[in-house]
Design an enzyme around this catalytic site. Structure first.
Site, mmCIF file in Angstrom:
data_model
loop_
_atom_site.group_PDB
_atom_site.id
_atom_site.type_symbol
_atom_site.label_atom_id
_atom_site.label_comp_id
_atom_site.label_asym_id
_atom_site.label_seq_id
_atom_site.Cartn_x
_atom_site.Cartn_y
_atom_site.Cartn_z
ATOM 1 N N GLU A 116 30.705 34.839 25.891
ATOM 2 C CA GLU A 116 29.611 34.631 26.767
ATOM 3 C C GLU A 116 30.226 33.331 27.590
ATOM 4 O OE1 GLU A 116 27.111 36.740 27.743
ATOM 5 O OE2 GLU A 116 28.174 37.776 25.916
ATOM 6 N N ARG A 154 54.899 36.274 43.076
ATOM 7 C CA ARG A 154 55.584 36.726 44.153
ATOM 8 C C ARG A 154 56.098 35.808 45.387
ATOM 9 N NH1 ARG A 154 52.682 38.947 47.818
ATOM 10 N NH2 ARG A 154 53.927 40.894 47.914
#
Ligand code: ADE
Length: 256
Positions: A116, A154
């Site tokens: 949680e 990237r």
């Protein structure tokens, strides 16, 4: 660049480094990935990392100490200062500008929560920034961390084979500082039962092709993500391209 991931699922990190652009960035020595499992720093026979929430309610909360020890080990593994990011739906929404900011850092530590959540005191003490990858709930931070790693990898110089492709993508650095969606792409065959490639792309006229692509990018952004586009801020040339695009679009949609 170095990225450390604190996660209960170390296999996940190995997977990340095994494929595609992230794998290549690691291979080329542009990026190094390191995993830290809080369970390795947990005490007792059961190596417990979570406990019930004070105040009651469902689910479990990740405890302070195993996470704190894992983070300390990650920090100590390299002398450069770490920027610690916690992935959660409560964080600021990730966008390409933020990705660029993260990619420019020497070192990131990505903290992946499970259950949680994580004891708030640990977050207050250790985390520099909380990021969300979108308004939906995942069952843990690992997939979100993978998104951050991919987007950041990237952008490392040398990670992509065509140095230009990062710039031409949607949300790439536009010369005007605008964020536009990408234009459509086509490859062979020219004629197909699903349609024909737009003629301009076959023309060899580079100026006309660039104009068409810009127009498509503007038009698509206007139709799909109007929140990204401030029409008034467009250059005169872009506004003309967009107006032509919209005129054609409305024309095409006219009933016969
Ligand atoms: N963990 C769970 N859901 C998430 C989300 N949407 N973004 C980042 N981390 C998360």
């Amino acid at each position: 660049m170095r990225i450390d991931l604190v996660s209960l699922f170390p296999e996940f990190i190995a997977q990340l480094a095994a494929h595609g652009v992230v794998g290549r960035a690691v291979e080329r020595g542009l990026l190094s990935l390191h995993g830290w499992n809080p369970r390795d720093y947990a005490e007792g026979n059961y190596r417990r990392v979570d406990d019930r929430p004070f105040g009651g309610g469902p689910g479990m909360v990740m405890m302070i100490e195993p996470l704190r020890a894992a983070l300390a080990a990650a920090r100590a593994a390299d002398p450069s200062p770490a920027h610690v990011v916690y992935l959660s739906p409560q964080g600021r929404r990730l966008d390409q500008a933020r990705v660029r900011g993260l990619a420019a850092r020497e070192r990131l530590v990505l903290l992946c929560g499970r259950y949680e959540g994580v004891d708030e005191r640990l977050l207050q003490a250790e985390v520099d920034e909380e990021l969300s990858i979108g308004d939906y709930v995942l069952s843990g931070g690992e997939l979100a961390a993978a998104v951050v790693v991919d987007a950041v990898a990237r952008l490392q110089p040398g990670a992509l084979n065509d140095a230009e492709s990062a710039e031409q993508d949607s949300f790439g650095a536009d010369p005007d500082g605008l964020a536009l969606l990408d234009c459509p792409h086509y490859t062979r065959p020219v004629e197909h039962v699903l349609g024909t490639v737009p003629e301009v792309l076959l023309s060899g006229n580079h100026a006309a092709i660039a104009r068409w692509r810009r127009q498509q990018a503007l038009g698509r952004t206007w139709l799909r993500r109007p929140d990204l586009l401030d029409r008034e801020a467009l250059s005169k040339a872009d506004r003309a391209l967009l107006d032509d695009f919209l005129a054609d679009h409305h024309e095409a949609k006219k009933p016969l």
